[in-house]
Design a protein around this motif. Structure first.
Motif, PDB file in Angstrom:
ATOM      1  N   ALA A 175       0.773  -1.290   0.078  1.00  9.06           N
ATOM      2  CA  ALA A 175       0.048   0.058  -0.042  1.00  9.06           C
ATOM      3  C   ALA A 175       0.761   1.246   0.128  1.00  9.06           C
ATOM      4  N   ALA A 176       0.396   2.110  -0.748  1.00 13.64           N
ATOM      5  CA  ALA A 176       1.202   3.533  -0.732  1.00 13.64           C
ATOM      6  C   ALA A 176       0.147   4.657  -0.304  1.00 13.64           C
ATOM      7  N   TYR A 177       0.586   5.673   0.011  1.00 15.17           N
ATOM      8  CA  TYR A 177       0.015   6.816   0.473  1.00 15.17           C
ATOM      9  C   TYR A 177       0.431   8.202   0.345  1.00 15.17           C
ATOM     10  N   GLY A 178      -0.325   9.112  -0.001  1.00 14.15           N
ATOM     11  CA  GLY A 178       0.141  10.790   0.335  1.00 14.15           C
ATOM     12  C   GLY A 178      -0.562  11.088   1.270  1.00 14.15           C
ATOM     13  N   GLN A 179       0.148  12.050   1.911  1.00 20.37           N
ATOM     14  CA  GLN A 179      -0.716  12.765   3.086  1.00 20.37           C
ATOM     15  C   GLN A 179      -1.999  13.624   2.537  1.00 20.37           C
ATOM     16  N   ALA A 180      -2.824  13.703   3.414  1.00 16.68           N
ATOM     17  CA  ALA A 180      -3.978  14.374   3.365  1.00 16.68           C
ATOM     18  C   ALA A 180      -4.440  15.134   4.288  1.00 16.68           C
ATOM     19  N   LEU A 181      -5.708  16.123   4.119  1.00 16.31           N
ATOM     20  CA  LEU A 181      -6.295  16.780   5.059  1.00 16.31           C
ATOM     21  C   LEU A 181      -7.450  16.054   5.286  1.00 16.31           C
ATOM     22  N   HIS A 182      -7.975  15.549   6.533  1.00 12.98           N
ATOM     23  CA  HIS A 182      -9.108  14.864   6.750  1.00 12.98           C
ATOM     24  C   HIS A 182     -10.026  16.158   7.277  1.00 12.98           C
TER      25      HIS A 182
ATOM     26  N   GLY B  32     -12.470  18.727  14.047  1.00  9.20           N
ATOM     27  CA  GLY B  32     -12.726  19.466  12.843  1.00  9.20           C
ATOM     28  C   GLY B  32     -11.899  19.123  11.492  1.00  9.20           C
ATOM     29  N   MET B  33     -10.518  19.107  11.803  1.00  9.39           N
ATOM     30  CA  MET B  33      -9.697  18.677  10.649  1.00  9.39           C
ATOM     31  C   MET B  33      -8.211  18.286  11.392  1.00  9.39           C
ATOM     32  N   TYR B  34      -7.463  17.247  10.444  1.00  9.12           N
ATOM     33  CA  TYR B  34      -6.190  16.847  11.005  1.00  9.12           C
ATOM     34  C   TYR B  34      -5.691  16.290   9.621  1.00  9.12           C
TER      35      TYR B  34
ATOM     36  N   ALA C 128     -21.226   9.691   6.319  1.00  9.13           N
ATOM     37  CA  ALA C 128     -21.696  10.931   6.152  1.00  9.13           C
ATOM     38  C   ALA C 128     -20.887  12.033   6.753  1.00  9.13           C
ATOM     39  N   ASP C 129     -20.161  11.909   7.724  1.00 12.55           N
ATOM     40  CA  ASP C 129     -19.307  12.943   8.424  1.00 12.55           C
ATOM     41  C   ASP C 129     -18.033  13.122   7.711  1.00 12.55           C
ATOM     42  N   TYR C 130     -17.729  12.258   6.785  1.00 14.00           N
ATOM     43  CA  TYR C 130     -16.076  12.179   6.479  1.00 14.00           C
ATOM     44  C   TYR C 130     -16.024  13.183   4.958  1.00 14.00           C
ATOM     45  N   GLY C 131     -15.086  13.723   5.086  1.00  9.21           N
ATOM     46  CA  GLY C 131     -14.426  14.633   3.956  1.00  9.21           C
ATOM     47  C   GLY C 131     -12.971  14.406   3.985  1.00  9.21           C
ATOM     48  N   VAL C 132     -12.325  14.504   3.010  1.00 11.41           N
ATOM     49  CA  VAL C 132     -10.924  14.547   2.613  1.00 11.41           C
ATOM     50  C   VAL C 132     -10.528  15.424   1.464  1.00 11.41           C
ATOM     51  N   ALA C 133      -9.233  15.929   1.834  1.00 11.68           N
ATOM     52  CA  ALA C 133      -8.868  16.874   0.513  1.00 11.68           C
ATOM     53  C   ALA C 133      -7.282  16.908   0.621  1.00 11.68           C
TER      54      ALA C 133
END
Length: 452
Positions: free
Chosen positions: A145-152, A270-272, A291-296
């Protein structure tokens, strides 16, 4: 630093009965083999049931192999002792940053011959594959698995604060403003920061990259620490201002990875910032409401060398394994982690099984192979996707466009560890001297780098 959560892999993996033979030509154990494999602690009943079903399927296809699950989750504070004490399972996972060191010290088994026989061995993205390769190019550990950091971010808290959850912040000034508004309107932490168990250094490095900095400079075999820089100073000043001027970061400043996930999932944050593929573990381990989840994507400073810290997870085999166990281990890695990424029948069976157990299918993650293979695999499983893809578009629409930068490669965990108290000091001491903290940390980091 932090490994792409094993729970995410558990949540996305499934029984690959129809397609479990790709490692067959690589090796087949001659006699009965007991194989201890890693399973994340704290999984919900559905995830455990799915895991057990996969074990049963694997054993049916491989009657000479007896799979024994062992709870395991990589943490910086326990891994070294487990490794030295020989208490790790036969197949275990580690972050990309640990790969080269474990290989050089021969603390994991050389499975390169078995891996090279797998049909997709030549398809790995080189940026991903190098984390598991020895100096001579042989793959001792398999990138799963690979990842790039994100703003949740929490969409419900955004709405409660009068913010548009479909328009998350695109700059750090906007992050600060939105965090303050969330804190004022909801009483929750507008933004929270990881600070313990090496995660403080991990996220501080992430933000440093986003501001255009780097924590080390390599010139051949010489590594120079770069902690005392304008970019890192700006990061810490931002956190200090959010904490002390805006009062937007809540009251907990000693979060580890599990703790911040739980607080976020329960609506306290709110964000991390964390790995972009975190959705699976938030759902399976922390009962996140979809329904609460967002990611950018992470906001990047304009111009300069701003980039997104990327990493991932390697599947490795214990150095104490004999040839039969190594052969069984590679068959398990192929079956459990890899086939769904490269084979249509396996991907469909994987998604179908996961969906039936009500686990997440289709959550975003960076591909181990190339983007074309990733896009194709999403098409294979389209009918089984059960995650709120529209809520993830601020991330998925841009995740391949942002410049990925690998984690520091020298003394990575040690440097992360020494940065933990730096960010803790800024968040807990109003009079913390950022310049002095960074000067001392830079000297300590250089001492670590000089020892290598």
């Amino acid at each position: 630093m932090k490994i792409t959560p094993i729970a995410l892999v558990v949540a996305l993996a499934a029984s690959l009965t129809a397609c479990s033979g790709s490692a067959e030509k690589a090796a087949t154990p001659d006699g009965p083999v007991t194989l201890k494999v890693a399973r994340d602690p704290g999984l919900d009943k559905g995830a455990i049931a799915a895991f057990d079903a996969r074990v049963a399927q694997f054993e049916k296809d491989n009657p000479k192999i007896d799979v024994v699950p062992q709870e395991y989750n990589w943490t910086a504070t326990t891994f070294t002792a487990q490794l030295a004490g020989g208490t790790l399972p036969d197949v275990f996972t580690v972050p990309f940053t640990d790969g080269r060191g474990l290989i050089e010290r021969k603390q994991i088994a050389d499975i390169s011959g078995l891996v090279s026989a797998l049909p997709y061995a030549s398809k790995f993205s080189e940026n991903v594959a190098k984390a598991g390769k020895a100096e001579d190019g042989k793959m001792w550990a398999v990138p799963i698995a690979a990842y790039g950091q994100a703003l949740h971010y929490n969409r419900s808290l955004f709405k409660q604060a009068g913010l548009d959850p479909d328009k998350p912040p695109a700059t750090w000034d906007e992050v600060r403003a939105d965090a303050k508004q969330i804190a004022e309107k909801t009483g929750k932490a507008g933004y929270a920061e990881l600070t313990t168990d090496n995660t403080g250094g991990w996220i501080l490095t992430t933000l440093d990259y986003a501001f255009g900095g780097r924590t080390e400079k390599l010139d051949g075999d010489t590594a120079t620490a770069q902690l005392d820089t304008p970019e890192m100073t700006s990061v810490l000043q931002l956190l200090k201002d959010m904490r002390w001027s805006d009062n937007s970061m809540g009251s907990n400043f000693l979060y580890d990875w599990g703790g911040i996930n739980q607080a976020f999932a329960s609506g306290q944050i709110g964000m991390y910032v964390s790995g972009g593929g975190n959705y699976g573990s938030l759902v399976t381990q922390n009962a996140l409401k979809p329904a609460d989840y967002g990611v950018a994507t992470i906001p990047l400073a304009s111009g300069g060398e701003a980039g997104v810290l990327g990493g991932g997870t390697l599947a490795t085999v214990s150095a104490k394994s004999n040839e039969a166990v190594k052969a069984a281990a590679v068959k398990w890695i192929d079956y459990f982690y890899m086939k769904k990424l490269a084979d249509k029948d396996a991907a469909v069976l994987d998604a179908k099984t996961i969906a039936a157990s009500k686990q997440p299918v289709g959550a975003p993650q960076l591909p181990v192979f190339d983007k074309a293979t990733y896009d194709e695999s999403l098409g294979w499983v389209k009918e089984y996707v059960n995650v709120p893809l529209d809520q993830m578009k601020p991330y998925t629409d841009k995740m391949f466009d942002q410049p990925l930068v690998t984690e520091p490669v020298r003394s990575t965990q040690e440097v992360y560890k020494l940065l933990d108290p730096v960010v803790q000091a800024v968040l807990t001491n109003k009079n913390a001297d950022i310049a002095d903290l960074l000067k001392k940390a830079d000297a300590e980091a250089q001492a670590l780098l000089d020892r290598k």
